[in-house]
Enzyme design. Structure first.
Site, mmCIF file in Angstrom:
data_model
loop_
_atom_site.group_PDB
_atom_site.id
_atom_site.type_symbol
_atom_site.label_atom_id
_atom_site.label_comp_id
_atom_site.label_asym_id
_atom_site.label_seq_id
_atom_site.Cartn_x
_atom_site.Cartn_y
_atom_site.Cartn_z
ATOM 1 N N ARG A 37 34.253 -45.843 -12.495
ATOM 2 C CA ARG A 37 33.579 -45.609 -13.778
ATOM 3 C C ARG A 37 33.849 -46.730 -14.784
ATOM 4 O O ARG A 37 32.967 -47.064 -15.585
ATOM 5 C CB ARG A 37 34.012 -44.267 -14.365
ATOM 6 C CG ARG A 37 33.309 -43.130 -13.663
ATOM 7 C CD ARG A 37 33.609 -41.809 -14.316
ATOM 8 N NE ARG A 37 32.692 -40.797 -13.818
ATOM 9 C CZ ARG A 37 32.973 -39.507 -13.747
ATOM 10 N NH1 ARG A 37 34.141 -39.057 -14.158
ATOM 11 N NH2 ARG A 37 32.084 -38.666 -13.296
ATOM 12 N N LYS A 195 28.275 -23.845 -1.192
ATOM 13 C CA LYS A 195 27.676 -22.550 -1.530
ATOM 14 C C LYS A 195 26.280 -22.634 -2.112
ATOM 15 O O LYS A 195 25.991 -23.492 -2.933
ATOM 16 C CB LYS A 195 28.564 -21.853 -2.569
ATOM 17 C CG LYS A 195 29.880 -21.379 -2.007
ATOM 18 C CD LYS A 195 30.646 -20.698 -3.099
ATOM 19 C CE LYS A 195 31.817 -19.917 -2.531
ATOM 20 N NZ LYS A 195 32.524 -19.228 -3.619
ATOM 21 N N GLY A 348 30.154 -35.283 -6.528
ATOM 22 C CA GLY A 348 31.528 -35.736 -6.295
ATOM 23 C C GLY A 348 31.853 -35.877 -4.812
ATOM 24 O O GLY A 348 32.318 -36.940 -4.356
ATOM 25 N N GLY A 371 28.169 -33.547 -12.689
ATOM 26 C CA GLY A 371 27.446 -32.438 -13.320
ATOM 27 C C GLY A 371 26.116 -32.876 -13.904
ATOM 28 O O GLY A 371 25.103 -32.178 -13.780
#
Ligand code: ADP
Ligand code: MG
Length: 394
Positions: A37, A195, A348, A371
């Protein structure tokens, strides 16, 4: 989506406030584990310096308590690494909100952890106005935080004399819009991971846009359940089979079938020592856990990727952390890397898989936002991007 970008703005002699995302992982001693980053933020900082701006950079790091910053919350290790990467001193300024520090044109300073400021997270207007008063130009380069409305990502954009996207932010917006708004067809999305519940909105939103949807990982297990397959002790969400069926119906209505695994890799435990077996999907035993797709399935997915115009990938196809269950994800990563399609990946664990299989250079764009990338795929408007759009003409 239209925002003003850094290259549209006159920067010479201007005080430039850059909100970057320098939130890197650190070990217990504070050492930086992965500086991706920071490196991704360098081009914008260098560009502003070259243009003769007086540059202030800030970021959040971790989850400090506002008004009570501790030693661990400090950007000091970031200032040090940034200084190495830029090859020039990067002084760290504490207690900067009310000004009282100087930075000359052609110089850069790092302003201490922005989340230590009281009011940052709830986008307090008075705080945002103070940030804005420090600068002539506000630059948002923090795509990773674009899904949060905070004083340094949204509030300041309203009050600064000029607000624009930095080079990284502009590249993210351009890459994601290119893949989702004006894609070269066929557009193929691959959604894997653990999930369905965490990715249901993404699956639905993509099912409205893509020509082909591939599901993998634990998500595929719930889809298998929906088609009446036995999945033994695999991770799945039986309460979501109706949703899974609805997604398959959405695709079917558009003449596209969601291809489900025909063979799988099973084991009786998830561990480095687990013994893996390849079986046809109809031979999964009551104590088996499906931990990867089998080679027939993987090659079918790879074939779809090979014929795609655009590929969007989020989520591994199996428990790639262990080599016995990494085959499907590895084949897919390689197929995406070799395909002529425009490829976009993010998430991620997806990035961890891309790095593990060494294909980062062959994927057209890897999003830096976890996100934020997922919310963009969900079709949500990210507040920080909306704030820049609102200032497009100002
Ligand atoms: P990302 O971070 O890229 O969005 P997720 O967090 O949704 O991805 O999912 C990644 C995790 O899913 C990995 O830790 C991987 O081990 C797990 N996973 C993949 N396939 C399975 C499976 N069949 N059963 C259980 N876990 C799985
Ligand atoms: Mg994850």
């Amino acid at each position: 989506m239209r925002v003003k970008t850094l290259k549209d703005v006159e920067l010479r002699g201007k005080r430039v406030f850059i909100r970057a995302d320098l939130n890197v992982p650190q070990d217990e001693t504070g050492r930086i584990v992965d500086d991706t980053r920071i490196r991704a933020s360098v081009p914008t900082i260098e560009y502003c310096l070259q243009q003769g701006a007086a540059v202030m950079v800030t970021s959040h790091l971790g989850r400090p308590k506002e008004g009570a910053c501790t030693h661990e919350d400090s950007l000091a290790p970031i200032a040090e690494r940034l200084s190495e990467l830029l090859g020039r001193p990067v002084p760290l300024i504490e207690h900067w909100v009310d000004g009282g520090f100087t930075v000359q044109p052609g110089e850069v300073v790092l302003l201490e952890n922005v989340r230590c400021n009281v009011g940052e997270k709830k986008n307090d207007e008075a705080l945002a106005r103070k940030y804005a008063a420090l600068c002539d130009v506000y630059v948002n380069d923090a795509f990773g935080t674009a899904h949060r409305a905070e004083a340094s990502t949204v509030g300041i954009a309203h009050f600064a004399p000029v607000a624009c996207a930095g080079l990284l932010m502009a590249a993210e917006i351009e890459a994601l819009s290119r893949a989702l708004e004006h894609p070269k067809r066929p557009l193929v999305a691959i959604v894997g991971g653990a999930k369905v519940s965490t990715k249901l909105t993404i699956l639905k939103s993509l099912a409205e846009k893509v020509d082909q949807l591939i599901v993998g990982g634990g998500i595929a297990n719930t889809f298998l359940l929906a088609t009446g397959k036995r999945i033994g002790k695999s991770l799945a969400e039986p309460e979501l089979v109706v949703e899974a069926q609805a997604i398959m119906d959405m695709m079917a209505a558009r003449g596209s079938e969601v291809p489900l695994p025909v063979d799988v890799v099973v084991a009786d435990e998830v561990s480095a020592f687990a013994r893996a077996n390849r079986v046809p999907v109809d031979e999964v035993g009551p104590n088996d856990r499906i931990l990867d797709v089998g080679p027939k399935t993987a090659s079918r997915y790879c074939d779809i990727v090979a014929h795609a115009g655009t590929v969007v990938w989020n989520g591994p196809l199996g428990v790639f952390e262990y080599d016995q269950f990494a085959g499907g994800t590895k084949m897919l990563a390689s197929a995406i890397a070799h395909s002529e399609a425009y490829s976009l990946a993010g998430g991620g664990d997806t990035i961890a898989a891309i790095k593990k299989f060494g294909v980062e250079k062959d994927i057209d764009y890897i999003s830096t936002g976890g996100g934020a990338f997922l919310e963009f795929l969900e079709g949500k408007k990210l507040p920080a991007i909306a704030a820049l759009e609102a200032r497009c003409d100002g």
